[in-house]
Scaffold this motif. Structure first.
Motif, PDB file in Angstrom:
ATOM      1  N   ASP A  60       4.798  -6.703   3.316  1.00 39.17           N
ATOM      2  CA  ASP A  60       2.928  -6.796   2.470  1.00 39.17           C
ATOM      3  C   ASP A  60       2.616  -6.981   1.044  1.00 39.17           C
ATOM      4  O   ASP A  60       3.971  -7.745   0.385  1.00 39.17           O
TER       5      ASP A  60
ATOM      6  N   ALA B 289      -6.184  -0.845   7.767  1.00 42.80           N
ATOM      7  CA  ALA B 289      -5.455  -0.140   7.813  1.00 42.80           C
ATOM      8  C   ALA B 289      -4.556   0.038   9.015  1.00 42.80           C
ATOM      9  O   ALA B 289      -4.003  -0.117   9.132  1.00 42.80           O
TER      10      ALA B 289
ATOM     11  N   ASN C 224      -5.875   0.527  -1.020  1.00 45.22           N
ATOM     12  CA  ASN C 224      -7.264   0.262  -0.701  1.00 45.22           C
ATOM     13  C   ASN C 224      -7.731  -0.322  -2.550  1.00 45.22           C
ATOM     14  O   ASN C 224      -9.162   1.103  -2.373  1.00 45.22           O
TER      15      ASN C 224
ATOM     16  N   GLU D 164       0.107  -6.808  -1.831  1.00 42.63           N
ATOM     17  CA  GLU D 164      -1.140  -6.057  -2.441  1.00 42.63           C
ATOM     18  C   GLU D 164      -2.702  -6.704  -2.453  1.00 42.63           C
ATOM     19  O   GLU D 164      -2.127  -8.169  -2.908  1.00 42.63           O
TER      20      GLU D 164
ATOM     21  N   PHE E 171      -1.028   1.411   1.742  1.00 44.54           N
ATOM     22  CA  PHE E 171      -1.950   0.344   1.570  1.00 44.54           C
ATOM     23  C   PHE E 171      -2.907   0.977   0.436  1.00 44.54           C
ATOM     24  O   PHE E 171      -3.025   1.803   0.346  1.00 44.54           O
TER      25      PHE E 171
ATOM     26  N   ARG F 259       3.858   2.763   5.840  1.00 43.74           N
ATOM     27  CA  ARG F 259       2.887   1.552   4.661  1.00 43.74           C
ATOM     28  C   ARG F 259       2.114   2.694   3.925  1.00 43.74           C
ATOM     29  O   ARG F 259       1.271   3.905   3.955  1.00 43.74           O
TER      30      ARG F 259
ATOM     31  N   ARG G  81      -3.567  -3.530   9.816  1.00 37.22           N
ATOM     32  CA  ARG G  81      -2.485  -3.776   9.204  1.00 37.22           C
ATOM     33  C   ARG G  81      -1.023  -3.766   9.527  1.00 37.22           C
ATOM     34  O   ARG G  81      -0.332  -4.430   9.622  1.00 37.22           O
TER      35      ARG G  81
END
Ligand SMILES: Cc1cc2nc3c(=O)[nH]c(=O)nc-3n(C[C@H](O)[C@H](O)[C@H](O)COP(=O)(O)OP(=O)(O)OC[C@H]3O[C@@H](n4cnc5c(N)ncnc54)[C@H](O)[C@@H]3O)c2cc1C
Lengths: 285, 799
Positions: B777, B387, B201, B779, B199, B197, B390
């Motif tokens: 997912d 991280a 942040n 954001e 991600f 994935r 998730r």
């Protein structure tokens, strides 16, 4: 930031305020609750040389029953509006929408007149004034005149009031019996500005909607009357399906903009969803 | 004599009691001393001209017109400031090769982010100083702005720093941490399932309530330069200001008066502090600067700002094999105090509470034309926790397992402690089973899953999602040798001096520097317990290098875990000294004495007792001290922690997502935190609540947005959405208590726990609600618009 320095005048009457406004010319600004003006000054987006405080002008205060309408002084605070028995009885939509404005601290200072004169496209009260066909009484050096809500809001933060005119009172017609009301506001935080707001008044007779009035917040440079929705609802069945169908035309005549919180297409989608919800709730469906 | 002791001293220990905070009456009655309240004779106000451009050459700059404005005393650009234009230091060169560009307090020739300091005006009136900024002449020639992290690393990208000696890249550094196990690729080769994935942040703004402020006064009674600053780190600031300005450290006194929040944002030496000191010194007059909220948004360092490529490998029955982490970390335009090290504070925590055979961590620091980043509540650990927590949910979905079952299968069992992790730490203690069992019970996990099924089956437009976060983090920064190994230039010890005055009152002098945490109360509780005196008889002295000279300040949930040890030791040492004097007074051997309830007593003879206050008076009068014992009753301790401590907990969130609008409503939040021994459970709860609000804010509300030209779009609190109490539900919090063994108090740290744990719990819950629609997912921040679009995209993809 910090405002540029300016002179401060405390007006004691409307005549006094108008005189100060005329004397100050285009560099003068009226101050009501200051909840929109102060941020503008602080960010130096405006730099008036004189600020005329009207918050103690008694002619701009008070809420009276005028028979077929309720007359509200422009200087009435949001807090007074939402808690006033006359308004809650005869024009509850205004109280409902006002209750969604900001937070209690701001509602204790901000005024109905200031909110309408400021004409913020995201402000909740212009759409209500428009949906209810409110009439503004303004006073300038030439005297007093009335402006219907449909003619007041001309552009972003712009009204048809002249620079030397002061909004003194707002007359809100009573709609009479059989009406239901709802203000549906979509916002990101509990005390945030509307991304979209929908003011709905619906007159229902058993299984039928007789007529409806729908005003939209933040769907263009000023408030928008959702006339297509109103037409579709006239004599429509009071069912979830017919309300949903009518709500599809909520974006007719709107000019949605894009910002950080909502692009135009999403705003349009929200307008339809919020219209459906507002009308359904106002109609008791 | 014993009957003269008040009851409260002899009955209950103050440790572990939810005492009301000593600080609060003063704070709530407005009797506070903020830096901005300070008024000094002859004081000048500083206003700062900031760049409206993200990246530009300054083609013309003339401050002289400002000098003829009313009340203006001086104006400076880099040219006028010359040698006084101090450089902002970075104390954590994470690699030998790290690119560390010059960071002058006032920009020289070029600006590199919106908010960069260009010039200053000093006036006798604050408003006049602001007005005069408009008279300064300045022209810019715009340069392309470096915004996107990946684009910044492309060959030929515009350079944020292009001085002749620059390496010609926007890469600041590359850092690699191999795990202690087998190579990751070997673990991956054995895997049945690999989940990857990316991600984001996002950047956050610390948005503390009290803006930054500084007053620098060269006009003391001595030749001292006194600096009041709204800072978390008066001690570190003193060292760094001495190094930057060349002023002798022993003539600098730094005071952090009442400080209204920091969250890492005041763990800094800022340009404005350097400018105030240098200009005060140059003009020989006190200088004050207080930032406006608008400045705060662009000039206080930001937090987070990482692109995280995460890969996790497992067997088909859910056993974790390995994890690989590739980060791009946004440094912003310059390196501040620990900018490069902040993402690395998370590198040990990506494996979280789980056992695995392989781990591989890589991080590339990247310069951009944005406000510098640095520590923000959790600093590195929220990112790593996000991280791992998730991706555990994504792995569970891939394996078709309940996400809690997957966690249970892989976590470190309580009997496994102490446990050497794959990232190279040793977790001393923990009990994930106990915290989880309690949380599940309080949350009604089974009931909510059943409701979720019902809503799914009926196609309810409002879907329910459940999010889990079983987190751990490292607190108690830090063993000095570890910091040294990581190339951080300072140590991580903490100091305490306890002084009993002749009247029996106690001064507890700590090197920690609170800015909302309640140290005055909690430290009093620790010392009162050992000294056997009343909590209110202790005055905690802090945050003033003149009165509390030694310390390493407050950040990283270190103050109790490290500073608490020094308090305990100093209090024990004070009693040991007092014991010698008391034995002399009572004419017995020290071994015959026991100490309890604030008095020494001769064992077996209840009548023979000496209260501590009487010993203190003897130490003061010194009329009859035993031979070799020095007057005064005080003791000190400086403790270097032996290791970190590892709080953990299980956080569970239930959200309702309106699939028609994308709006998420947080319905229930339950958390059970294990922060070890609690000195004051009320303060613990308060820290958890505030942390939760900030972590939830990252998940749902807050996020810095720049446009492609580098303009900050979220430049006011109307656009950068800090949630209020009205946006949050009532939290249900509880604790388990597994004492840490790395410090004698058994405490761990709680300042950051809530902020670290809650973010993934919320996003996991939103994704859980929408997973049947094909969403895997969302954001952050999961704004209604973003959730709605994610749903539309998932629908389009599955159609
Ligand atoms: C944080 C925050 C959140 C808010 N959220 C909302 C919200 O969710 N919804 C919403 O609708 N509003 C919101 N507001 C605005 C609020 O409703 C204000 O009260 C309102 O917009 C302005 O009213 P005021 O009395 O404060 O006017 P002022 O700020 O004093 O004046 C506003 C403008 O109107 C002019 N003006 C004022 N009175 C008169 C008059 N009698 N005649 C002629 N001109 C006049 C002024 O010159 C000025 O240009 C918010 C404000 C803040 C600060």
């Amino acid at each position: 930031m910090i405002p540029v320095s300016f002179d401060y005048v405390r007006a004691t009457s409307v005549a006094d305020a108008v005189a100060a406004l005329v004397a100050g010319g285009e560099d003068a600004k009226v101050l009501a609750g200051g909840q929109s003006l102060m941020p503008v000054l602080r960010l130096r987006m405006a730099a008036p040389t004189v600020v005329i405080d009207c918050s103690r002008v008694t002619e701009m205060q008070g809420i009276t029953d005028a028979g077929d309408s309720v007359v509200i002084g422009a200087g009435t605070t949001h807090h007074e509006v939402m808690n006033n028995p006359l308004i809650n009885e005869h024009t509850p939509l205004l109280a409902m929408a006002t209750a969604t404005v900001a937070d209690p601290a701001i509602r204790h200072r901000g005024t109905l007149g200031g909110a309408l004169a400021h004409a913020d496209p995201a402000g909740d009260l212009p759409a209500v004034a428009l949906a209810l066909d409110a009439v503004m009484t303004v006073v300038g050096p030439q005297g007093s005149r009335d402006i219907p809500a449909a003619e007041l809001f001309t552009d972003y933060f712009t009204t048809s009031m002249a620079e030397d005119e002061i909004l003194v009172s707002i007359r809100v017609p009573k709609l009479g019996p059989g009406w239901g009301y709802h203000y549906e506001k979509f916002q990101r935080t509990a005390q945030g500005w509307a991304i979209v707001g929908v003011a709905a008044a619906v007159q229902r007779n058993n299984g039928t909607i007789n007529q409806a009035r729908v005003g939209l917040t933040n769907m263009g440079p000023g408030p928008v009357r959702a006339s297509s929705v109103e037409q579709a609802l006239t004599n429509a069945a009071a069912t979830a399906e017919s309300v949903a169908a009518a709500a599809q035309s909520a974006t007719d005549g709107t000019r949605a903009t894009s910002d950080l919180h909502a692009a135009a297409d999403y705003r349009e989608h929200l307008a339809r969803v919020m219209t459906e919800r507002a009308v359904a709730k106002a109609a008791g469906i | 004599m014993t009957d003269t002791l008040p009851d409260s001293l002899t009955t209950q220990s103050p440790m572990g009691r939810p005492l009301r905070r000593k600080e609060d009456a003063r704070l709530l009655h407005g009797q506070t001393n903020w830096t901005d309240n300070i008024q000094l004779p002859g004081m000048l106000h500083m206003a700062i001209l900031r760049s409206p451009m993200a990246h530009a050459h300054i083609t013309h700059l003339d401050v002289t017109p400002a000098l003829s404005e009313p009340h203006v005393v001086a104006a400076f650009s880099a040219k006028e400031l010359g040698d006084l234009n101090g450089a902002v230091p970075c104390v954590w060169p994470v690699t030998d090769e790290m690119q560390a560009p010059a960071f002058p307090a006032l920009a020289i020739d070029k600006v590199r982010h919106v908010g960069d300091c260009v010039a200053v005006v000093l006036a006798t009136d604050r408003n006049a100083a602001f007005d005069a900024l408009e008279a300064i002449e300045i022209d810019y020639e715009a340069l392309p702005a470096v915004i996107d992290l990946e684009a910044a690393l492309e060959p030929g990208a515009t350079l944020v720093h292009d001085a002749a000696d620059s390496p010609g890249t926007n890469e600041c550094y590359t850092y690699h941490l191999p795990g202690t196990g087998i190579p990751y690729d070997e673990a991956k080769a054995k895997a049945d399932v690999v989940v990857k994935r990316r991600f984001i942040n996002q950047r956050l703004i610390p948005a503390f309530m009290e803006p930054r402020a500084v007053v620098a006064s060269p006009m003391g009674v001595s030749n001292e330069m006194t600096v009041w600053s709204a800072t978390q780190i008066p001690h570190i600031l003193r060292v760094l200001l001495a190094l930057v300005t060349g002023l002798p450290e022993n003539s600098l006194r730094i005071i952090a008066p009442d400080v209204g929040g920091g969250f890492g944002g005041k763990l800094q030496i800022y340009r404005e502090e350097i400018l105030a000191v240098q200009i005060a010194r140059h003009l020989g007059r006190p200088v004050k600067w207080t930032e406006t909220r608008s400045e705060n948004m662009v000039a206080t360092h930001h937090g987070r700002g990482q692109v995280q490529d995460i890969e996790i490998a497992a067997t088909k029955d859910g056993k974790l094999l390995g994890m690989k982490v590739n980060l791009l970390a946004d440094m912003g335009a310059y390196l501040q105090i620990i900018t490069p090290g902040t993402p690395l504070l998370g590198m040990f925590m990506y494996p979280g509470i789980y056992k695995m055979d392989a781990y591989d961590f890589n991080c590339v620091g990247v310069f951009t034309n944005k406000t510098p980043t640095d520590a923000y509540r959790g600093a590195g650990r929220p990112e790593s926790t996000f991280a791992i927590e998730r991706i555990m949910d994504e792995l569970a979905a891939e394996l078709n397992m309940d996400p809690m079952e997957l966690r249970k299968k892989n976590w470190i069992n309580h009997e496994d402690f102490p446990y050497a992790t794959i990232a190279g730490l040793v977790y001393d203690t923990g009990n994930y089973e106990a915290a989880t069992a309690k949380a599940i019970d309080m949350f009604d996990y089974a009931g909510l899953r059943a409701e979720q099924e019902r809503r799914r089956a009926s196609g309810d437009p409002v879907q329910l999602g459940i999010g889990i976060s079983t987190f751990t983090e490292m607190c108690g920064l830090a063993p000095s040798r570890t910091l040294g190994a990581l190339k951080y230039v300072a140590g991580g010890w903490e100091h305490c001096t306890i002084r009993m005055l002749p009247t029996g009152k106690v001064e507890l002098i700590t090197g920690t520097s609170p800015h909302g945490q309640g140290h005055e109360t909690a430290w009093s509780q620790i010392a009162a317990d050992i000294l056997g005196i009343d909590v209110d008889d202790i005055e905690v002295v802090h945050s003033d290098t003149g009165r509390a000279p030694y310390g390493m300040d407050t950040y990283g949930s270190r103050s109790l875990a490290v500073g608490g040890q020094a308090i305990k030791k100093a209090a024990e040492r004070l009693i040991e000294k007092a014991r010698v004097i008391a034995a002399h007074q009572l004419e017995c051997s020290i071994d015959d004495l026991e100490y309890a309830g604030g008095a020494f007593r001769v064992k077996g003879d209840a009548e023979k007792a000496q209260p501590l206050a009487a010993v203190a008076f003897e130490a003061f009068s010194a009329h009859n001290l035993p031979d070799g014992v020095e007057p005064t009753l005080q003791a000190e301790s400086t403790v270097d922690p032996q290791d970190f401590s590892y709080p953990h907990g299980t956080h569970l969130a239930a959200v309702e997502v309106d699939t028609e609008t994308g709006k998420t409503t947080l319905r229930t939040y339950v958390c059970v935190d294990d922060v070890g021994v609690q000195v004051n459970p009320m303060i613990v709860e308060g820290q958890v609540h505030g942390g939760l609000a900030q972590g939830i804010a990252q998940a749902m509300y807050e996020g810095v947005e720049y446009d492609e030209d580098g303009n900050l779009l979220t430049a006011s609190l109307a656009d950068y959405l800090v949630p209020s109490a009205a946006d949050l539900p009532s939290f249900t919090t509880s604790t388990t208590e597994t004492p840490s063994t790395t410090n004698p108090l058994g405490t761990k740290g709680v300042g950051e726990a809530g902020a670290i744990a809650s973010t993934p719990a919320i996003i996991n819950a939103i994704v859980d609600a929408l997973r049947p629609m094909g969403v895997n997912d969302v954001e952050m921040p999961a704004s209604p618009q973003r959730v709605w679009r994610t749903i539309q995209e998932a629908k389009a993809a599955t159609a």
